[in-house]
Design an enzyme around this catalytic site. Structure first.
Site, PDB file in Angstrom:
ATOM      1  N   ASP A 185      14.952  -1.137  25.810  1.00 37.97           N
ATOM      2  CA  ASP A 185      16.100  -1.803  25.173  1.00 37.97           C
ATOM      3  C   ASP A 185      16.690  -2.885  26.072  1.00 37.97           C
ATOM      4  OD1 ASP A 185      16.114  -0.513  22.784  1.00 37.97           O
ATOM      5  OD2 ASP A 185      17.898   0.727  23.181  1.00 37.97           O
ATOM      6  N   ARG A 242      17.623   3.821  26.204  1.00 29.76           N
ATOM      7  CA  ARG A 242      16.302   3.942  25.577  1.00 29.76           C
ATOM      8  C   ARG A 242      15.355   2.957  26.263  1.00 29.76           C
ATOM      9  NH1 ARG A 242      16.040   2.934  19.132  1.00 29.76           N
ATOM     10  NH2 ARG A 242      16.628   0.851  19.814  1.00 29.76           N
ATOM     11  N   TYR A 289       4.132  -3.991  19.113  1.00 33.38           N
ATOM     12  CA  TYR A 289       4.759  -4.541  17.900  1.00 33.38           C
ATOM     13  C   TYR A 289       5.186  -5.993  18.140  1.00 33.38           C
ATOM     14  CZ  TYR A 289       8.315  -5.626  14.460  1.00 33.38           C
ATOM     15  OH  TYR A 289       9.053  -6.264  13.492  1.00 33.38           O
ATOM     16  N   SER A 340      10.233 -11.852  14.230  1.00 31.80           N
ATOM     17  CA  SER A 340      11.310 -11.022  14.785  1.00 31.80           C
ATOM     18  C   SER A 340      11.869 -11.673  16.046  1.00 31.80           C
ATOM     19  CB  SER A 340      10.724  -9.653  15.131  1.00 31.80           C
ATOM     20  OG  SER A 340      11.572  -8.967  16.015  1.00 31.80           O
ATOM     21  N   LYS A 377       3.676  -9.705  16.543  1.00 28.72           N
ATOM     22  CA  LYS A 377       4.447 -10.780  15.884  1.00 28.72           C
ATOM     23  C   LYS A 377       4.204 -12.114  16.603  1.00 28.72           C
ATOM     24  CE  LYS A 377       6.420  -8.335  12.697  1.00 28.72           C
ATOM     25  NZ  LYS A 377       6.042  -8.536  11.294  1.00 28.72           N
ATOM     26  N   GLY A 384       3.428  -4.792   6.978  1.00 27.49           N
ATOM     27  CA  GLY A 384       3.104  -4.545   8.382  1.00 27.49           C
ATOM     28  C   GLY A 384       3.779  -3.275   8.846  1.00 27.49           C
ATOM     29  N   ASN A 444       0.823  -1.224   0.000  1.00 29.64           N
ATOM     30  CA  ASN A 444       0.000   0.000   0.000  1.00 29.64           C
ATOM     31  C   ASN A 444       0.854   1.271   0.000  1.00 29.64           C
ATOM     32  OD1 ASN A 444       0.974   0.227   2.602  1.00 29.64           O
ATOM     33  ND2 ASN A 444      -1.014   0.045   3.618  1.00 29.64           N
ATOM     34  N   PHE A 487       5.590  -9.731   4.168  1.00 27.18           N
ATOM     35  CA  PHE A 487       6.376  -8.686   4.840  1.00 27.18           C
ATOM     36  C   PHE A 487       5.510  -7.534   5.340  1.00 27.18           C
ATOM     37  CE2 PHE A 487       9.495 -10.282   1.663  1.00 27.18           C
ATOM     38  CZ  PHE A 487      10.564 -10.572   2.495  1.00 27.18           C
ATOM     39  N   ASN A 532      18.897  -8.271  13.484  1.00 27.97           N
ATOM     40  CA  ASN A 532      18.891  -6.851  13.093  1.00 27.97           C
ATOM     41  C   ASN A 532      19.340  -6.678  11.639  1.00 27.97           C
ATOM     42  OD1 ASN A 532      18.822  -6.834  16.076  1.00 27.97           O
ATOM     43  ND2 ASN A 532      19.006  -4.621  15.807  1.00 27.97           N
TER      44      ASN A 532
HETATM   45  P1  NAD Z   1       9.217  -1.751   5.574  1.00 32.38           P
HETATM   46  O1  NAD Z   1       8.329  -0.792   6.299  1.00 32.38           O
HETATM   47  O2  NAD Z   1      10.301  -1.216   4.728  1.00 32.38           O
HETATM   48  O3  NAD Z   1       8.325  -2.745   4.704  1.00 32.38           O
HETATM   49  C1  NAD Z   1       6.978  -3.048   5.001  1.00 32.38           C
HETATM   50  C2  NAD Z   1       6.178  -2.790   3.743  1.00 32.38           C
HETATM   51  O4  NAD Z   1       4.809  -3.129   3.970  1.00 32.38           O
HETATM   52  C3  NAD Z   1       6.206  -1.325   3.299  1.00 32.38           C
HETATM   53  O5  NAD Z   1       6.544  -1.284   1.932  1.00 32.38           O
HETATM   54  C4  NAD Z   1       4.776  -0.825   3.545  1.00 32.38           C
HETATM   55  O6  NAD Z   1       4.400   0.162   2.590  1.00 32.38           O
HETATM   56  C5  NAD Z   1       3.988  -2.120   3.422  1.00 32.38           C
HETATM   57  N1  NAD Z   1       2.740  -2.173   4.197  1.00 32.38           N
HETATM   58  C6  NAD Z   1       2.552  -1.842   5.503  1.00 32.38           C
HETATM   59  N2  NAD Z   1       1.273  -2.065   5.862  1.00 32.38           N
HETATM   60  C7  NAD Z   1       0.639  -2.569   4.770  1.00 32.38           C
HETATM   61  C8  NAD Z   1      -0.686  -3.005   4.503  1.00 32.38           C
HETATM   62  N3  NAD Z   1      -1.622  -2.959   5.459  1.00 32.38           N
HETATM   63  N4  NAD Z   1      -0.995  -3.457   3.261  1.00 32.38           N
HETATM   64  C9  NAD Z   1      -0.046  -3.491   2.290  1.00 32.38           C
HETATM   65  N5  NAD Z   1       1.233  -3.088   2.472  1.00 32.38           N
HETATM   66  C10 NAD Z   1       1.574  -2.633   3.703  1.00 32.38           C
HETATM   67  O7  NAD Z   1       9.807  -2.758   6.672  1.00 32.38           O
HETATM   68  P2  NAD Z   1      10.939  -3.864   6.549  1.00 32.38           P
HETATM   69  O8  NAD Z   1      12.074  -3.449   7.403  1.00 32.38           O
HETATM   70  O9  NAD Z   1      11.170  -4.217   5.148  1.00 32.38           O
HETATM   71  O10 NAD Z   1      10.200  -5.053   7.313  1.00 32.38           O
HETATM   72  C11 NAD Z   1       9.471  -6.047   6.633  1.00 32.38           C
HETATM   73  C12 NAD Z   1       8.838  -6.981   7.653  1.00 32.38           C
HETATM   74  O11 NAD Z   1       9.864  -7.540   8.474  1.00 32.38           O
HETATM   75  C13 NAD Z   1       7.866  -6.294   8.610  1.00 32.38           C
HETATM   76  O12 NAD Z   1       6.785  -7.174   8.857  1.00 32.38           O
HETATM   77  C14 NAD Z   1       8.689  -6.105   9.862  1.00 32.38           C
HETATM   78  O13 NAD Z   1       7.901  -6.075  11.023  1.00 32.38           O
HETATM   79  C15 NAD Z   1       9.574  -7.340   9.834  1.00 32.38           C
HETATM   80  N6  NAD Z   1      10.836  -7.171  10.567  1.00 32.38           N
HETATM   81  C16 NAD Z   1      11.645  -6.113  10.290  1.00 32.38           C
HETATM   82  C17 NAD Z   1      12.817  -5.931  11.030  1.00 32.38           C
HETATM   83  C18 NAD Z   1      13.730  -4.749  10.756  1.00 32.38           C
HETATM   84  O14 NAD Z   1      14.524  -4.415  11.618  1.00 32.38           O
HETATM   85  N7  NAD Z   1      13.666  -4.097   9.587  1.00 32.38           N
HETATM   86  C19 NAD Z   1      13.165  -6.846  12.035  1.00 32.38           C
HETATM   87  C20 NAD Z   1      12.316  -7.929  12.294  1.00 32.38           C
HETATM   88  C21 NAD Z   1      11.141  -8.070  11.558  1.00 32.38           C
HETATM   89  N1  UDP Z   2      20.980   2.618  19.232  1.00 30.31           N
HETATM   90  C1  UDP Z   2      21.648   3.754  19.627  1.00 30.31           C
HETATM   91  N2  UDP Z   2      21.329   4.940  19.005  1.00 30.31           N
HETATM   92  C2  UDP Z   2      20.385   5.042  18.032  1.00 30.31           C
HETATM   93  C3  UDP Z   2      19.711   3.858  17.639  1.00 30.31           C
HETATM   94  C4  UDP Z   2      20.023   2.661  18.269  1.00 30.31           C
HETATM   95  O1  UDP Z   2      22.492   3.713  20.499  1.00 30.31           O
HETATM   96  O2  UDP Z   2      20.134   6.146  17.524  1.00 30.31           O
HETATM   97  C5  UDP Z   2      21.329   1.324  19.861  1.00 30.31           C
HETATM   98  C6  UDP Z   2      20.181   0.646  20.591  1.00 30.31           C
HETATM   99  O3  UDP Z   2      20.128   1.103  21.937  1.00 30.31           O
HETATM  100  C7  UDP Z   2      20.547  -0.833  20.454  1.00 30.31           C
HETATM  101  C8  UDP Z   2      21.251  -0.905  19.093  1.00 30.31           C
HETATM  102  O4  UDP Z   2      21.690   0.429  18.810  1.00 30.31           O
HETATM  103  O5  UDP Z   2      21.495  -1.203  21.449  1.00 30.31           O
HETATM  104  C9  UDP Z   2      20.339  -1.370  17.968  1.00 30.31           C
HETATM  105  O6  UDP Z   2      19.168  -0.589  17.972  1.00 30.31           O
HETATM  106  P1  UDP Z   2      18.121  -0.639  16.777  1.00 30.31           P
HETATM  107  O7  UDP Z   2      17.048   0.363  17.084  1.00 30.31           O
HETATM  108  O8  UDP Z   2      18.827  -0.497  15.472  1.00 30.31           O
HETATM  109  O9  UDP Z   2      17.558  -2.129  16.836  1.00 30.31           O
HETATM  110  P2  UDP Z   2      16.743  -2.905  17.985  1.00 30.31           P
HETATM  111  O10 UDP Z   2      17.624  -4.053  18.378  1.00 30.31           O
HETATM  112  O11 UDP Z   2      16.455  -1.959  19.088  1.00 30.31           O
HETATM  113  O12 UDP Z   2      15.520  -3.362  17.265  1.00 30.31           O
END
Ligand code: NAD
Ligand code: UDP
Length: 338
Positions: free
Chosen positions: A295, A292, A149, A124, A153, A82, A32, A80, A179
């Site tokens: 954390d 933070r 969040y 996650s 999950k 969300g 979206n 993905f 991460n």
């Molecule tokens: P992102 O926000 O870049 O990608 C999510 C995508 O979903 C976006 O393009 C957004 O436009 C789309 N979206 C959101 N809600 C929607 C809906 N209702 N319908 C259709 N599209 C929708 O995030 P990302 O970092 O690529 O993460 C992808 C997935 O992985 C997410 O579910 C996130 O929770 C999970 N995840 C991410 C991380 C991270 O650190 N990036 C870590 C663990 C899990």
């Molecule tokens: N962190 C930080 N400064 C920032 C963002 C993150 O010191 O501006 C630290 C945070 O406290 C953690 C690590 O970097 O120890 C990773 O944080 P991030 O938000 O990237 O991922 P998280 O594990 O929290 O999802």
């Protein structure tokens, strides 16, 4: 047969779509664009010389989903889509449960109606909760999440477990990401957060490119090697490749399985900062700030199950994560908005 990638225009989704197209899979993306730009997939198509079908729409919209399943030969879904900001989820819990939990339920119901029974879910490391022993291992019971969040999950994982138990034809893999960082090595696609980044690497990169003055380090009094927080950082292309391995594994899986996708080792904030400075040649000023809220001090993955059962492990180390992050940021100082 095609794979439906929800959220495929986003950060991890776009890198996964690239990997799928590269190996010749047919891909349909539903996004979206609430947190992504149409430009990401244009670049994926330039890089691969292949096309993904793009549908702008919401996973909560049944009519859109019905049309997608009616019009395309979808065999499996990588989900993905969300909302993903931990802090924001504490302020907007209903939006997070609606998007992440209800959205997934609607998607699963429409998949069932269309007879689509293979599902990969973006979970996650946060599902392990605050008290799990480190390194996190899949045999540890999930729960004890500390944000809406994380709970969203957790709830989806439990839904998948129950649905898979009730329908012998349905199989699901939850991939528990640690991460994700880095970018495709072309520097053409990467992470493009809205506003001030929440995550460490995008923040560091935006300081280096001059968009932000200094990194705030959230606490230097944790019980870690240098007092700063320790995480398991994984290159987004390694993560993307993990999805392909999981997709290939799905037909052999009965029911629901979860896998950690991480590197299996942790780095501190200061180690990340130094590695970035080394790779980019740019000094990154920082100041120590209070911890933070929410954390944890340190966690990383036991990633041996994915290695054993998916034949997957990371192949890109810290210097590639940093060099690729910097290439993307340097080439695209304002992200996709040029
Ligand atoms: P992102 O926000 O870049 O990608 C999510 C995508 O979903 C976006 O393009 C957004 O436009 C789309 N979206 C959101 N809600 C929607 C809906 N209702 N319908 C259709 N599209 C929708 O995030 P990302 O970092 O690529 O993460 C992808 C997935 O992985 C997410 O579910 C996130 O929770 C999970 N995840 C991410 C991380 C991270 O650190 N990036 C870590 C663990 C899990
Ligand atoms: N962190 C930080 N400064 C920032 C963002 C993150 O010191 O501006 C630290 C945070 O406290 C953690 C690590 O970097 O120890 C990773 O944080 P991030 O938000 O990237 O991922 P998280 O594990 O929290 O999802």
């Amino acid at each position: 047969m095609a794979v439906l990638v929800t959220g495929g225009a986003g950060y991890i989704g776009s890198h996964t779509v690239l990997s799928l197209l590269m190996r010749g899979d047919e891909v349909v993306v539903l996004d979206n664009l609430s947190n992504a730009s149409r430009e990401s997939l244009r670049r994926v198509e330039q890089l691969t010389g292949k096309t993904a079908t793009f549908i702008e729409g919401d996973i909560l919209d049944r009519a859109v989903l019905q049309a997608v399943f009616a019009q395309h030969p979808i065999q499996s879904v990588i989900h993905f889509a969300g909302l993903k900001a931990v802090g924001e989820s504490t302020r907007k819990p209903l939006e997070y449960y609606q998007n992440n939990v209800t959205g997934t339920l609607v998607l699963l119901e429409e998949m069932r109606a269309a007879g689509v029974k293979q599902f990969i879910f973006s979970s996650s490391a946060t599902v392990y909760g605050a008290n799990a022993p480190v390194p996190y291992v899949e045999t540890t019971e999930i729960g004890g999440t500390t944000s809406p969040y994380g709970t969203s999950k957790l709830m989806v994982e439990l839904i998948l477990r129950d649905y898979a138990a009730a329908d012998a034809d349905f199989s699901a893999i939850a991939l528990r990401y640690f991460n994700p960082v880095g970018a495709h090595d072309s520097g053409e696609i990467g992470e493009d957060p809205n506003g001030i980044p929440n995550n460490l690497l995008p923040y560091i990169a935006q300081v280096a490119v001059g968009r932000l003055p200094a990194l705030g380090i959230f606490g230097d009094d944790y019980p870690t090697q240098d007092g700063t927080g320790v995480r398991d950082y994984i290159h987004v292309m390694d993560l993307a490749e993990g999805h392909l391995k999981a997709l290939d594994k799905l037909p052999a899986i009965q029911g629901y399985k979860a896998y950690n996708l991480g590197a299996g080792e942790g780095y501190s904030v200061l180690e990340m900062l130094k590695a970035f400075e080394l790779a980019s040649g740019k000094p990154v000023p920082y100041e120590i700030k209070p911890r933070r809220a929410g954390d944890l001090a340190a966690f990383w993955a036991d990633a041996s199950l994915a290695e054993k059962e998916l034949n997957w492990r990371v192949s890109r180390g810290l210097s590639e994560m940093m060099a690729d992050t910097w290439r993307w940021q340097q080439k695209n100082p304002q992200g996709f908005a040029q």
